[in-house]
Design a protein around this motif. Sequence first.
Motif, PDB file in Angstrom:
ATOM      1  N   ILE A   1       0.855  -1.196   0.000  1.00  0.00           N
ATOM      2  CA  ILE A   1       0.000   0.000   0.000  1.00  0.00           C
ATOM      3  C   ILE A   1       0.886   1.239   0.000  1.00  0.00           C
ATOM      4  CG2 ILE A   1      -1.730   1.313   1.291  1.00  0.00           C
ATOM      5  CD1 ILE A   1      -2.685  -1.417   2.415  1.00  0.00           C
ATOM      6  N   ARG A   2       0.628   2.141  -0.924  1.00  0.00           N
ATOM      7  CA  ARG A   2       1.450   3.328  -1.077  1.00  0.00           C
ATOM      8  C   ARG A   2       1.021   4.411  -0.089  1.00  0.00           C
ATOM      9  NH1 ARG A   2       4.392   3.430  -5.831  1.00  0.00           N
ATOM     10  NH2 ARG A   2       4.173   5.673  -6.160  1.00  0.00           N
ATOM     11  N   ILE A   3       1.943   5.327   0.186  1.00  0.00           N
ATOM     12  CA  ILE A   3       1.669   6.438   1.094  1.00  0.00           C
ATOM     13  C   ILE A   3       1.721   7.741   0.312  1.00  0.00           C
ATOM     14  CG2 ILE A   3       2.442   7.694   3.129  1.00  0.00           C
ATOM     15  CD1 ILE A   3       3.711   5.043   4.080  1.00  0.00           C
ATOM     16  N   ALA A   4       0.588   8.429   0.313  1.00  0.00           N
ATOM     17  CA  ALA A   4       0.501   9.759  -0.288  1.00  0.00           C
ATOM     18  C   ALA A   4       0.376  10.788   0.821  1.00  0.00           C
ATOM     19  CB  ALA A   4      -0.709   9.847  -1.218  1.00  0.00           C
ATOM     20  N   THR A   5       0.953  11.955   0.594  1.00  0.00           N
ATOM     21  CA  THR A   5       0.784  13.056   1.530  1.00  0.00           C
ATOM     22  C   THR A   5       0.545  14.345   0.752  1.00  0.00           C
ATOM     23  OG1 THR A   5       1.668  14.051   3.548  1.00  0.00           O
ATOM     24  CG2 THR A   5       3.227  13.716   1.754  1.00  0.00           C
ATOM     25  N   VAL A   6       0.241  15.412   1.487  1.00  0.00           N
ATOM     26  CA  VAL A   6      -0.157  16.668   0.845  1.00  0.00           C
ATOM     27  C   VAL A   6       0.804  17.792   1.219  1.00  0.00           C
ATOM     28  CG1 VAL A   6      -2.598  16.081   0.637  1.00  0.00           C
ATOM     29  CG2 VAL A   6      -1.778  17.140   2.750  1.00  0.00           C
ATOM     30  N   VAL A   7       1.048  18.681   0.271  1.00  0.00           N
ATOM     31  CA  VAL A   7       1.836  19.883   0.519  1.00  0.00           C
ATOM     32  C   VAL A   7       1.142  21.074  -0.142  1.00  0.00           C
ATOM     33  CG1 VAL A   7       4.032  18.623   0.700  1.00  0.00           C
ATOM     34  CG2 VAL A   7       3.336  19.557  -1.513  1.00  0.00           C
ATOM     35  N   ASN A   8       1.480  22.264   0.349  1.00  0.00           N
ATOM     36  CA  ASN A   8       0.818  23.492  -0.099  1.00  0.00           C
ATOM     37  C   ASN A   8      -0.691  23.384   0.085  1.00  0.00           C
ATOM     38  OD1 ASN A   8       1.296  26.112  -1.041  1.00  0.00           O
ATOM     39  ND2 ASN A   8       0.893  25.581  -3.162  1.00  0.00           N
ATOM     40  N   PHE A   9      -1.082  22.697   1.146  1.00  0.00           N
ATOM     41  CA  PHE A   9      -2.458  22.253   1.352  1.00  0.00           C
ATOM     42  C   PHE A   9      -3.074  22.968   2.554  1.00  0.00           C
ATOM     43  CE2 PHE A   9      -5.727  19.401   2.869  1.00  0.00           C
ATOM     44  CZ  PHE A   9      -6.216  18.772   1.737  1.00  0.00           C
ATOM     45  N   PRO A  10      -4.305  23.457   2.427  1.00  0.00           N
ATOM     46  CA  PRO A  10      -5.161  23.432   1.260  1.00  0.00           C
ATOM     47  C   PRO A  10      -5.172  24.724   0.445  1.00  0.00           C
ATOM     48  CG  PRO A  10      -6.480  23.977   3.171  1.00  0.00           C
ATOM     49  CD  PRO A  10      -5.055  23.833   3.653  1.00  0.00           C
ATOM     50  N   SER A  11      -4.420  25.745   0.881  1.00  0.00           N
ATOM     51  CA  SER A  11      -4.575  27.078   0.276  1.00  0.00           C
ATOM     52  C   SER A  11      -3.970  27.194  -1.110  1.00  0.00           C
ATOM     53  CB  SER A  11      -3.931  28.136   1.175  1.00  0.00           C
ATOM     54  OG  SER A  11      -2.512  28.017   1.154  1.00  0.00           O
ATOM     55  N   GLY A  12      -2.906  26.432  -1.376  1.00  0.00           N
ATOM     56  CA  GLY A  12      -2.183  26.580  -2.638  1.00  0.00           C
ATOM     57  C   GLY A  12      -1.255  27.769  -2.672  1.00  0.00           C
ATOM     58  N   MET A  13      -1.107  28.470  -1.537  1.00  0.00           N
ATOM     59  CA  MET A  13      -0.383  29.745  -1.549  1.00  0.00           C
ATOM     60  C   MET A  13       0.696  29.848  -0.477  1.00  0.00           C
ATOM     61  SD  MET A  13      -1.461  31.446  -4.125  1.00  0.00           S
ATOM     62  CE  MET A  13      -0.910  33.116  -3.742  1.00  0.00           C
ATOM     63  N   GLU A  14       1.230  28.729  -0.015  1.00  0.00           N
ATOM     64  CA  GLU A  14       2.321  28.782   0.949  1.00  0.00           C
ATOM     65  C   GLU A  14       3.615  29.200   0.248  1.00  0.00           C
ATOM     66  OE1 GLU A  14       2.609  25.166   3.187  1.00  0.00           O
ATOM     67  OE2 GLU A  14       0.461  25.127   3.640  1.00  0.00           O
ATOM     68  N   GLU A  15       4.598  29.606   1.039  1.00  0.00           N
ATOM     69  CA  GLU A  15       5.888  29.990   0.471  1.00  0.00           C
ATOM     70  C   GLU A  15       6.497  28.793  -0.264  1.00  0.00           C
ATOM     71  OE1 GLU A  15       7.554  32.791   0.252  1.00  0.00           O
ATOM     72  OE2 GLU A  15       5.983  33.950   1.247  1.00  0.00           O
ATOM     73  N   ALA A  16       6.961  29.038  -1.487  1.00  0.00           N
ATOM     74  CA  ALA A  16       7.429  27.942  -2.330  1.00  0.00           C
ATOM     75  C   ALA A  16       8.569  27.168  -1.688  1.00  0.00           C
ATOM     76  CB  ALA A  16       7.854  28.478  -3.692  1.00  0.00           C
ATOM     77  N   ASP A  17       9.497  27.870  -1.056  1.00  0.00           N
ATOM     78  CA  ASP A  17      10.628  27.176  -0.436  1.00  0.00           C
ATOM     79  C   ASP A  17      10.159  26.260   0.690  1.00  0.00           C
ATOM     80  OD1 ASP A  17      12.376  28.399  -2.177  1.00  0.00           O
ATOM     81  OD2 ASP A  17      13.097  29.886  -0.725  1.00  0.00           O
ATOM     82  N   ASP A  18       9.149  26.687   1.442  1.00  0.00           N
ATOM     83  CA  ASP A  18       8.604  25.855   2.521  1.00  0.00           C
ATOM     84  C   ASP A  18       7.928  24.615   1.938  1.00  0.00           C
ATOM     85  OD1 ASP A  18       9.486  27.734   4.332  1.00  0.00           O
ATOM     86  OD2 ASP A  18       7.519  28.697   4.552  1.00  0.00           O
ATOM     87  N   VAL A  19       7.226  24.798   0.832  1.00  0.00           N
ATOM     88  CA  VAL A  19       6.559  23.673   0.173  1.00  0.00           C
ATOM     89  C   VAL A  19       7.590  22.647  -0.285  1.00  0.00           C
ATOM     90  CG1 VAL A  19       5.143  22.981  -1.808  1.00  0.00           C
ATOM     91  CG2 VAL A  19       4.586  25.075  -0.533  1.00  0.00           C
ATOM     92  N   MET A  20       8.669  23.126  -0.885  1.00  0.00           N
ATOM     93  CA  MET A  20       9.695  22.208  -1.390  1.00  0.00           C
ATOM     94  C   MET A  20      10.387  21.456  -0.250  1.00  0.00           C
ATOM     95  SD  MET A  20       9.004  22.704  -4.419  1.00  0.00           S
ATOM     96  CE  MET A  20       7.784  23.967  -4.866  1.00  0.00           C
ATOM     97  N   GLU A  21      10.637  22.181   0.843  1.00  0.00           N
ATOM     98  CA  GLU A  21      11.258  21.532   2.001  1.00  0.00           C
ATOM     99  C   GLU A  21      10.354  20.438   2.565  1.00  0.00           C
ATOM    100  OE1 GLU A  21      12.947  22.709   6.450  1.00  0.00           O
ATOM    101  OE2 GLU A  21      12.527  24.291   4.973  1.00  0.00           O
ATOM    102  N   MET A  22       9.062  20.724   2.628  1.00  0.00           N
ATOM    103  CA  MET A  22       8.118  19.747   3.136  1.00  0.00           C
ATOM    104  C   MET A  22       8.020  18.536   2.218  1.00  0.00           C
ATOM    105  SD  MET A  22       4.135  20.306   4.294  1.00  0.00           S
ATOM    106  CE  MET A  22       4.625  21.393   5.637  1.00  0.00           C
TER     107      MET A  22
END
Length: 253
Positions: free
Chosen positions: A65-86
Motif C-alpha cells: 500500500i502506497r503512502i501519499a501526503t499533501v503539501v501546499n495544502f489546502p490554500s495553494g499559496m504557501e511559500e514555495a521554499d517551505d513547500v519544497m522543504e516539506m
Amino acid sequence: MSDLKDAAARALACLDLTNLNEDCTEEDVLALCDRAQTKHGPTAAICIWPQFVAAAKRRLAGTGIRIATVVNFPSGMEEADDVMEMAEQAVDDGADEIDVVTPYPKLLEGHPQEVAAIVRRVRKEAEGAQVKAILETGMLGSPELIRSASEQAIAGGAHFIKTSTGKVPINATLQSARIMLEAIKASDEEVGFKPAGGVKTTEDAAAYLALCDEIMGEGWATPATFRIGASGVLDALIATLDGADAPRAAEGY
C-alpha cells in the motif's frame, strides 16, 4: 448487481483512503493503515498529513500500500521554499506520492504559468515520488480555467491531475472530471486522474469509472492511472462486495 460489484472491486483497488482531518492523530493514521488492508484486498494508497508519513511507513511495511501526503495544502499559496522543504522531507520519511495544491488563486488572477512552475519544482524536489497536482476545480469554476489548469499541470510534469482538496464547498464533479480527462487524452502524455471529495457511494465511484472508460478506453483506469480520494466510500464499497445494504453516505471527505 454484478456490474456494481465489479465497479466496487475496481474502485477499492484504486482508492486513496484518506484522513486529512484537522484533528487527525497518529493513532487515527495507524487505524487508517489497518482499514486499508481489507478482506477484499488492499486499497491503492492512504493519503495523510506529512507529519504522519514515517509512522504509516512502519505500519504498512510489506503490504504494497502506497503512502501519499499533501503539501501546499489546502490554500495553494504557501511559500514555495517551505513547500519544497516539506515535499523533500516527506519523501525522506517514506512518502511514495506527493499531492500538491497548485496556486489556483494565481490562475484566477491570470497567471496560469504558476501552476506548471510549482509542479515542476515539486517534481525536482520530490525525486522518486509520484506528483499529483490538485487543481481545486470547484474554485476555478469555468470549463476554460479547469482546462487551462489541467494543461499547465501536465506541462509541469504531473503524474496525476486531481480535482480537489476536499476542503471547499464544491469538490469532485463529473463535469470537471470530463474536462480533465479530455485534457489528458489530448496531451498524449501518460498522466493519471484523481477525483477527490464528494465520492461517497459505490454508484458515485462507478460513474467516475464509466467516464474513464468512455474517454480513455476500457482498461485504462487501474491504480497506476486512476485514484479516488475519499474516506467515507470504503464502507459502501465493502457493503456492495458483501451483498449487504449500503451504509448511510458519510459526511465530509
